[in-house]
Structures are given as C-alpha cells and as structure tokens.
Scaffold this active site. Structure first.
Site, PDB file in Angstrom:
ATOM      1  N   ASP A  89       0.871  -1.191   0.000  1.00 21.15           N
ATOM      2  CA  ASP A  89       0.000   0.000   0.000  1.00 21.15           C
ATOM      3  C   ASP A  89       0.900   1.232   0.000  1.00 21.15           C
ATOM      4  O   ASP A  89       2.134   1.113   0.105  1.00 21.15           O
ATOM      5  CB  ASP A  89      -0.933  -0.004   1.222  1.00 21.15           C
ATOM      6  CG  ASP A  89      -2.254   0.742   0.938  1.00 21.15           C
ATOM      7  OD1 ASP A  89      -2.182   1.928   0.564  1.00 21.15           O
ATOM      8  OD2 ASP A  89      -3.326   0.146   1.108  1.00 21.15           O
ATOM      9  N   TYR A 129     -13.364   6.238 -13.768  1.00 22.07           N
ATOM     10  CA  TYR A 129     -13.468   5.076 -12.866  1.00 22.07           C
ATOM     11  C   TYR A 129     -14.122   3.871 -13.558  1.00 22.07           C
ATOM     12  O   TYR A 129     -13.508   2.800 -13.625  1.00 22.07           O
ATOM     13  CB  TYR A 129     -14.209   5.477 -11.585  1.00 22.07           C
ATOM     14  CG  TYR A 129     -14.313   4.353 -10.579  1.00 22.07           C
ATOM     15  CD1 TYR A 129     -13.193   3.930  -9.857  1.00 22.07           C
ATOM     16  CD2 TYR A 129     -15.522   3.689 -10.345  1.00 22.07           C
ATOM     17  CE1 TYR A 129     -13.283   2.889  -8.934  1.00 22.07           C
ATOM     18  CE2 TYR A 129     -15.618   2.654  -9.422  1.00 22.07           C
ATOM     19  CZ  TYR A 129     -14.504   2.262  -8.721  1.00 22.07           C
ATOM     20  OH  TYR A 129     -14.587   1.220  -7.807  1.00 22.07           O
ATOM     21  N   LYS A 155     -12.376   0.125 -14.617  1.00 22.00           N
ATOM     22  CA  LYS A 155     -12.897  -1.169 -14.165  1.00 22.00           C
ATOM     23  C   LYS A 155     -13.381  -2.026 -15.331  1.00 22.00           C
ATOM     24  O   LYS A 155     -13.306  -3.245 -15.292  1.00 22.00           O
ATOM     25  CB  LYS A 155     -14.017  -0.950 -13.136  1.00 22.00           C
ATOM     26  CG  LYS A 155     -13.540  -0.255 -11.857  1.00 22.00           C
ATOM     27  CD  LYS A 155     -12.468  -1.082 -11.116  1.00 22.00           C
ATOM     28  CE  LYS A 155     -12.161  -0.505  -9.745  1.00 22.00           C
ATOM     29  NZ  LYS A 155     -11.126  -1.278  -9.024  1.00 22.00           N
TER      30      LYS A 155
HETATM   31  P1  NAI Z   1     -10.198   1.915   0.340  1.00 23.41           P
HETATM   32  O1  NAI Z   1     -10.023   3.334  -0.022  1.00 23.41           O
HETATM   33  O2  NAI Z   1     -10.675   1.569   1.701  1.00 23.41           O
HETATM   34  O3  NAI Z   1      -8.846   1.106   0.078  1.00 23.41           O
HETATM   35  C1  NAI Z   1      -8.089   1.271  -1.086  1.00 23.41           C
HETATM   36  C2  NAI Z   1      -6.620   1.139  -0.727  1.00 23.41           C
HETATM   37  O4  NAI Z   1      -5.854   1.306  -1.937  1.00 23.41           O
HETATM   38  C3  NAI Z   1      -6.131   2.196   0.267  1.00 23.41           C
HETATM   39  O5  NAI Z   1      -5.454   1.609   1.363  1.00 23.41           O
HETATM   40  C4  NAI Z   1      -5.196   3.051  -0.571  1.00 23.41           C
HETATM   41  O6  NAI Z   1      -4.107   3.627   0.147  1.00 23.41           O
HETATM   42  C5  NAI Z   1      -4.708   2.055  -1.611  1.00 23.41           C
HETATM   43  N1  NAI Z   1      -4.150   2.772  -2.753  1.00 23.41           N
HETATM   44  C6  NAI Z   1      -4.729   3.815  -3.424  1.00 23.41           C
HETATM   45  N2  NAI Z   1      -3.886   4.323  -4.318  1.00 23.41           N
HETATM   46  C7  NAI Z   1      -2.734   3.586  -4.234  1.00 23.41           C
HETATM   47  C8  NAI Z   1      -1.482   3.655  -4.893  1.00 23.41           C
HETATM   48  N3  NAI Z   1      -1.222   4.590  -5.824  1.00 23.41           N
HETATM   49  N4  NAI Z   1      -0.536   2.757  -4.555  1.00 23.41           N
HETATM   50  C9  NAI Z   1      -0.778   1.831  -3.599  1.00 23.41           C
HETATM   51  N5  NAI Z   1      -1.938   1.723  -2.933  1.00 23.41           N
HETATM   52  C10 NAI Z   1      -2.909   2.606  -3.244  1.00 23.41           C
HETATM   53  O7  NAI Z   1     -11.202   1.342  -0.752  1.00 23.41           O
HETATM   54  P2  NAI Z   1     -11.937  -0.082  -0.909  1.00 23.41           P
HETATM   55  O8  NAI Z   1     -13.374   0.205  -0.926  1.00 23.41           O
HETATM   56  O9  NAI Z   1     -11.388  -1.083   0.005  1.00 23.41           O
HETATM   57  O10 NAI Z   1     -11.538  -0.429  -2.400  1.00 23.41           O
HETATM   58  C11 NAI Z   1     -10.787  -1.584  -2.746  1.00 23.41           C
HETATM   59  C12 NAI Z   1     -11.048  -1.891  -4.206  1.00 23.41           C
HETATM   60  O11 NAI Z   1     -12.421  -2.219  -4.368  1.00 23.41           O
HETATM   61  C13 NAI Z   1     -10.769  -0.723  -5.154  1.00 23.41           C
HETATM   62  O12 NAI Z   1     -10.150  -1.226  -6.314  1.00 23.41           O
HETATM   63  C14 NAI Z   1     -12.151  -0.204  -5.468  1.00 23.41           C
HETATM   64  O13 NAI Z   1     -12.210   0.438  -6.698  1.00 23.41           O
HETATM   65  C15 NAI Z   1     -12.944  -1.483  -5.455  1.00 23.41           C
HETATM   66  N6  NAI Z   1     -14.383  -1.330  -5.261  1.00 23.41           N
HETATM   67  C16 NAI Z   1     -14.855  -0.693  -4.142  1.00 23.41           C
HETATM   68  C17 NAI Z   1     -16.220  -0.538  -3.995  1.00 23.41           C
HETATM   69  C18 NAI Z   1     -16.803   0.156  -2.808  1.00 23.41           C
HETATM   70  O14 NAI Z   1     -18.009   0.397  -2.827  1.00 23.41           O
HETATM   71  N7  NAI Z   1     -16.040   0.484  -1.776  1.00 23.41           N
HETATM   72  C19 NAI Z   1     -17.170  -1.062  -4.995  1.00 23.41           C
HETATM   73  C20 NAI Z   1     -16.555  -1.744  -6.100  1.00 23.41           C
HETATM   74  C21 NAI Z   1     -15.201  -1.855  -6.223  1.00 23.41           C
END
Ligand code: NAI
Length: 266
Positions: free
Chosen positions: A33, A154, A158
């Site tokens: 991360d 976005y 995806k």
């Molecule tokens: P979150 O924001 O809680 O976690 C995402 C993590 O990715 C964070 O720890 C962040 O620091 C890390 N990250 C972001 N940019 C980065 C970079 N440049 N290098 C390394 N790490 C990086 O979000 P969440 O909800 O856990 O999302 C996880 C995945 O699920 C994402 O790909 C998101 O698009 C996808 N997703 C989320 C949904 C939701 O409703 N929360 C729905 C559908 C998909």
C-alpha cells in the site's frame, strides 16, 4: 500448508479485511500500500509497481502462492486509470515469476459493478493496448471537464480491467501456467472509499440509483474478502476469466435475465 499471499491495498477497506481474514486462518500475508503495511509503494507509477513487485518477492523468499489486487481509487482524476488498471496488470505481470514457484498459484483482482456503467471507449482501448500515456491523456481530457464527466475514468478503468482478466486468463502466461485469474465486481461496499458519499441522504440516494442492491443492500468488506479468498484458494482449480458480480443483485437488476442472446442464431 501455509500459503503466502500478496495483497495490494492492504492498509484499508477490502484489502485490509482480506489480509486480516487470511492472517486469522494462519496464512502468510505480505501487504502492499502507499503506507501502513509491509511494502510501501505507489502503484500509480511504473517504477512504483516494479519496486513493489521486487520487494514483495524478496519478503516472500522468492515464491508467492497468490496475489489479490485490491488497491484502487475512485476520484475523477487521471491517476484512477493508472492505479486501477496499470497498477493491477503491471504488478501481476511482474509477480508471475514468483507465482511460478508455487504448487497452486492463483490471482484475483477487484473490478466493480461500475464496469457495467457508461465509460470512455478511448480509455478502455488504450488501457487494453497497454498504452498508459494515451490512457492518461484521454482521462485528462475528461477530468478537465469537471467531476461529473471526470467520473467516467473510474468505470472505464474497471471495464478495462474486467476485459483484461477475461483476455489474459486463457493465455499461456496464466491458464497455460496453471494460474486461475479472475475478478470480483462488488456493489456498494462499506469502506472509507464510500463513507463520504453515503454520509448524506442525497449522496446515498445517488449511489443507490445507479447501484441497485435488492439483496441485503450495502455490503460489508467481508462479503468481498471471502470471495477473493475462495478464488485464490487451492480449491479453485477451474474457474478462469470470470468477473463475479458480488453486488447484492445489481448486475441482474441492470442487465436483466438475458445476457446470452448475443450468441443465438438469427
Ligand atoms: P479503500 O479506499 O478503503 O482502500 C483502497 C486502498 O488502496 C487504500 O489503502 C489506498 O491507500 C490504496 N491505494 C490507493 N492508491 C494507491 C497507490 N497509488 N498505490 C498503492 N496503494 C494505493 O477502498 P476499498 O473500498 O477497500 O476499495 C478496494 C477496491 O475495491 C478498489 O479497487 C475499489 O475500486 C474497489 N471497489 C470498491 C467498492 C466500494 O463500494 N467500496 C465497490 C466496487 C469496487
């Protein structure tokens, strides 16, 4: 036997939950991360991806059993395509040599039900061609028009990721090497990514209008984490190239019951 998992986005949300559940089961997890886990790396840049892969491989001792790519952002900025598409695909490719040493190598990534939403064909095409400069330039054109148009980055990231998984999963590099490669497509997950939007009734209504979830509404990160864990388990021997909509019924609501007629003879 203990398996070694590399999980991106392991500091928050779905990635952190997946890391916790696997650790509780006695598996070994190496998190990647921006900060706050085992490997600090910025997956928005080619150098960051290579560094992340090298450090994770080193920490693993050369062999990795599974990669679960969760890191992602949803902001209406060009970096969203860099992290969500290239930050997944380039990292996975860089980890292929380490996966080759495993008896049961697996990989799973996080797409989204947003893969079904309107998107930019230009971004999708550039991403699938591996042309990051063009993908970023196309994203810049959209984000320059404000957040509403910029949001298209976005779903584009995806959609491209879901198509990349289907395309690559059956190639010699993945299927030929005995590595199931699949994606999950969640609905609205209760994580820091959505907390701001869901905090107001107007925001929640907007989300629910585009992501209808008749089954149990907004989902906890565990609902996605457990599926990612199965997809990357030893038990998954034959699922390849699937985009599993784990979304409270959003896909079935939006696409309806007939997603097969494209193949019928007319
Ligand atoms: P979150 O924001 O809680 O976690 C995402 C993590 O990715 C964070 O720890 C962040 O620091 C890390 N990250 C972001 N940019 C980065 C970079 N440049 N290098 C390394 N790490 C990086 O979000 P969440 O909800 O856990 O999302 C996880 C995945 O699920 C994402 O790909 C998101 O698009 C996808 N997703 C989320 C949904 C939701 O409703 N929360 C729905 C559908 C998909």
């Amino acid at each position: 036997m203990t398996r070694t998992y590399v999980i991106t986005g392991a500091a928050s949300g779905i990635g952190a939950t997946t890391a916790r559940l696997l650790t509780e089961r006695g598996e070994r997890v190496i998190g990647i991360d921006l900060r706050g886990t085992d490997v600090d790396a910025d997956l928005s840049t080619p150098a960051g991806r290579q560094e992340a892969a090298a450090k994770a491989t080193e920490l693993a001792g050369g062999t990795i059993d599974a990669v679960i790519a969760c890191a992602g952002i949803s902001a209406p900025i060009p970096a969203t395509v860099a992290v969500n598409f290239f930050g997944v695909t380039e990292l996975l490719e860089a980890l292929l040599p380490a996966l080759a040493g495993s008896d049961a190598p697996r990989a799973a990534v996080v797409s989204s039900m947003a893969s079904l939403q309107p998107n930019s064909p230009e971004i999708v095409a550039a991403a699938l061609a591996g042309d990051e400069a063009t993908a970023l330039a196309e994203a810049e054109k959209l984000t320059a028009q404000g957040p509403e148009i910029g949001y298209l980055v976005y779903p584009s990231s995806k959609r491209a990721l879901a198509r990349w998984v289907r395309r690559e999963s059956i190639t010699p590099a993945w299927a030929g090497a005995g590595i199931p490669l699949n994606a999950v497509a969640p609905g609205t997950v209760l994580t820091p990514m959505t907390a701001g939007l869901l905090a107001t009734p107007e925001g929640a209504a907007m989300v629910d209008a585009s992501v209808p979830m008749p089954l149990n509404s907004h989902q906890p990160p565990e609902s996605v984490a457990n599926l990612l864990i199965w997809l990357t388990s030893v038990e998954n021997t034959h699922m390849a190239g699937q985009v599993v909509y784990d979304d409270g019924g959003a896909d079935a609501t939006l696409r309806g019951d007939d997603i097969w007629s494209w193949a019928d003879q007319h």
